[in-house]
Write a protein that holds these residues in place. Sequence first.
Motif, PDB file in Angstrom:
ATOM      1  N   TYR A  17       5.865   2.083  16.378  1.00 28.55           N
ATOM      2  CA  TYR A  17       4.406   2.196  16.296  1.00 28.55           C
ATOM      3  C   TYR A  17       3.755   1.983  17.658  1.00 28.55           C
ATOM      4  N   GLU A  27      -0.969   3.359  10.022  1.00 29.43           N
ATOM      5  CA  GLU A  27      -0.548   2.106   9.400  1.00 29.43           C
ATOM      6  C   GLU A  27       0.876   2.299   8.895  1.00 29.43           C
ATOM      7  N   MET A  36      -4.347   7.075   9.591  1.00 22.92           N
ATOM      8  CA  MET A  36      -5.682   6.567   9.302  1.00 22.92           C
ATOM      9  C   MET A  36      -6.639   7.757   9.217  1.00 22.92           C
ATOM     10  N   ASP A  72      -4.360  -5.190  14.601  1.00 23.81           N
ATOM     11  CA  ASP A  72      -3.074  -5.071  13.913  1.00 23.81           C
ATOM     12  C   ASP A  72      -2.749  -6.324  13.107  1.00 23.81           C
ATOM     13  N   THR A  87       5.856  -3.249   8.494  1.00 23.25           N
ATOM     14  CA  THR A  87       4.551  -3.138   7.864  1.00 23.25           C
ATOM     15  C   THR A  87       3.480  -3.663   8.818  1.00 23.25           C
ATOM     16  N   VAL A  89      -0.899  -3.105   9.215  1.00 26.85           N
ATOM     17  CA  VAL A  89      -2.111  -2.460   8.716  1.00 26.85           C
ATOM     18  C   VAL A  89      -3.304  -2.894   9.569  1.00 26.85           C
ATOM     19  N   GLN A  90      -4.394  -2.157   9.423  1.00 33.32           N
ATOM     20  CA  GLN A  90      -5.618  -2.440  10.183  1.00 33.32           C
ATOM     21  C   GLN A  90      -6.795  -2.541   9.216  1.00 33.32           C
ATOM     22  N   LYS A 131      -2.625  -0.684  -0.874  1.00 33.68           N
ATOM     23  CA  LYS A 131      -2.920  -1.853  -0.043  1.00 33.68           C
ATOM     24  C   LYS A 131      -3.236  -3.083  -0.890  1.00 33.68           C
TER      25      LYS A 131
END
Length: 201
Positions: A17, A27, A36, A72, A87, A89-90, A131
């Motif tokens: 990433y 993500e 995204m 992040d 994993t 996510v934002q 999510k």
Amino acid sequence: MGLPRRHRENGFTYADYLNWPEGERWELIDGQAYAMSPAPSNFHQLIVGELFRCIANYFLGKPCRPFVAPFDVRLPVSGPANAQIDTVVQPDISVVCKPEQLKDNHGCLGAPDWVIEVLSPSTAVYDQSTKRALYERHGVAEYWLVHPGDRSVTIYRMDSGAYAKPSVFGLEDECGPSAFPDLRITVAAVFNDLPPLEANA
């Protein structure tokens, strides 16, 4: 239709990433890469901004730290190394109360105490299903879903290791996180800069 993905047989990690082009936002969930959505709408950003203003003002001088995307949130399972984390996510807004989760200065390592997502048409199912399950599994104590379409807020709270039945708040209500009962947010104020619902009928 689901969000566009990148695919690799054995999945991606946070190390992968970090090497992707800066202009792209992704993500990772269990090694699967989800694109995204394009730049959020003005209304989305106004809602995020109002929520963040209320939350940031409340936490001035307090140990917890609020953050707004892009930020992040890495959710490790097997270990904290970048090549082990699959994993990241934002969330639109994250509140982190454990300083050790922020010590490497690269977002948050581990579950925030409170996460807020403002729904967009392209990500609504993803935020409400994929999510939600992810945050529950990793122990996010409180998860808020803000619904611009019907001007409401849905709140999931952890109870005995799982999210209890959600509470839903409308324009006539106030709401707040259970861990901080003196923080009260007026739902109508969150949507103050949006046109009235009748305009969208």
